[in-house]
Design an enzyme around this catalytic site. Sequence first.
Site, short mmCIF file in Angstrom:
data_model
loop_
_atom_site.label_atom_id
_atom_site.label_comp_id
_atom_site.label_asym_id
_atom_site.label_seq_id
_atom_site.Cartn_x
_atom_site.Cartn_y
_atom_site.Cartn_z
N CYS A 6 -6.82 2.09 -7.73
CA CYS A 6 -5.33 1.56 -7.19
C CYS A 6 -5.17 0.35 -8.07
CB CYS A 6 -6.08 1.85 -5.87
SG CYS A 6 -4.23 1.06 -4.84
N CYS A 17 -3.70 -1.91 -4.93
CA CYS A 17 -4.08 -3.30 -4.04
C CYS A 17 -5.44 -2.54 -3.91
CB CYS A 17 -4.00 -2.43 -2.80
SG CYS A 17 -3.13 -0.98 -2.26
N SER A 18 -6.11 -0.96 -2.89
CA SER A 18 -7.36 -0.77 -3.45
C SER A 18 -7.45 0.95 -2.63
CB SER A 18 -8.26 -1.70 -2.36
OG SER A 18 -7.90 -1.90 -1.02
N CYS A 19 -6.85 1.22 -2.92
CA CYS A 19 -6.53 3.16 -2.03
C CYS A 19 -7.52 3.53 -2.73
CB CYS A 19 -4.90 3.79 -2.78
SG CYS A 19 -3.83 2.66 -1.97
#
Lengths: 210, 225
Positions: free
Chosen positions: A113, A116-118
């Site tokens: 991602c 962000c940090s999906c």
Amino acid sequence: MQSFPMPHDDPDHPHSLLPPEPALRVKALETILAAKGLIDPAALDAIVDTYENRIGPKNGAAVVAKAWSDPVFHAQLLEDATAAVSALGFYGRQGEHIVAVENTPGQHNMVVCTLCSCYPWPLLGIPPAWYKSDAYRARAVREPRKVLADFGVTLPEGTSVRVWDSTAEVRYLVIPMRPEGTEGFSDEQLSALISRDSMIGTALAAEPAS
Amino acid sequence: MTRVHDMGGRFGDGPVVPDAADAPVFEEDWHARALAVTLACGALGQWNLDTSRHARERLAPKDYAGFSYYEKWISALADLLVEQDVLTREDLAGAGPEAVHRLAGKALKAASVPGVLAKGGPADRADGPQPRFSAGQAVRVRVPADNPLQDGGHTRLPQYAAGARGYILRLHGNHVLPDSNAHGLGEAPEPLYAVRFHARMLWSHAEHPDDEVVLDMWQSYLEPL
């Protein structure tokens, strides 16, 4: 065209009113919110317990092991992974829309991602620090093979890499290739070979001990 | 121009450092607490996931770059709580009233946690415009990679894909449009597609001629070719 002010675009962010040291910053905000009845500390404990002890990569490993051993489930997983993993009880926050992508001798899949940090929480839990790091987010899409080398993985020249940048609410689960020499293994034996990183695509499934 | 969080393809970040096999889920207790406070505040129902992502993206670039992961979360949460009129600056400074808050009835209770986390928040919607594109079709990603509805607004279109030619891989159905939903402009669901790009079309020095990158792109991010 509508144009709202962006309050945080001035340098005077409200967060600067909290203590700068991060642990104290969290504690201060938690204390303020709890005093107003906006958060229940017991609920915080329950959230932490969920992701520390109950939801983690063992869920994803159970899915992959079943896909390796059960052709009907394998087909269901590739057709509609959300339904297939839900039937095993693995549905929830940050896993509302799951797509399974399968590694083959010709193609290796890897998930990132960049924005962000999906990450597929119900299947893999909370992402590790490296997945959330600037280095992984920046480099995985441009030089995935060098990133794989950071994990000690080298792909054959004939294997292409497909990197999935999770820009929406779809969460991708990599199905690693089943190692040779695992014929007749139980799902439990198989799942022991399936690491978290192999389901992100930065590792391969482990070889069985000879 | 996108914001500091949009770092796909950036140079100079150094190696990726894998964690140890026995690394804890949360390296520090306060990491766990930051995550839990953020989720619990989300349950107050005063904003959506897109709004909270945008709050992190709007941290000052020097803070975004300098803060650790959960420092970004807790700091953006504090900003959002003030922006959404849940807390005041006085509250954050420790000088606010201690009375029970008007939203206290909405506070997430421990008994509700398993149900709330298991329920999730699906982003797909039954209604939306007709899909313009079908699997295999060539498309071009719109330029520039910013939010046409809101200056400086949230978008999930990474800079590195802007203007690139790709091919529709699959349709995911109608999904809530973050560019709209982050700003209280409605969910505005649109067809969402997985779009396949040749790495060599994104980077002049792609590692391998057959490598690809797939991004999920909303219909309004794409133009026909």
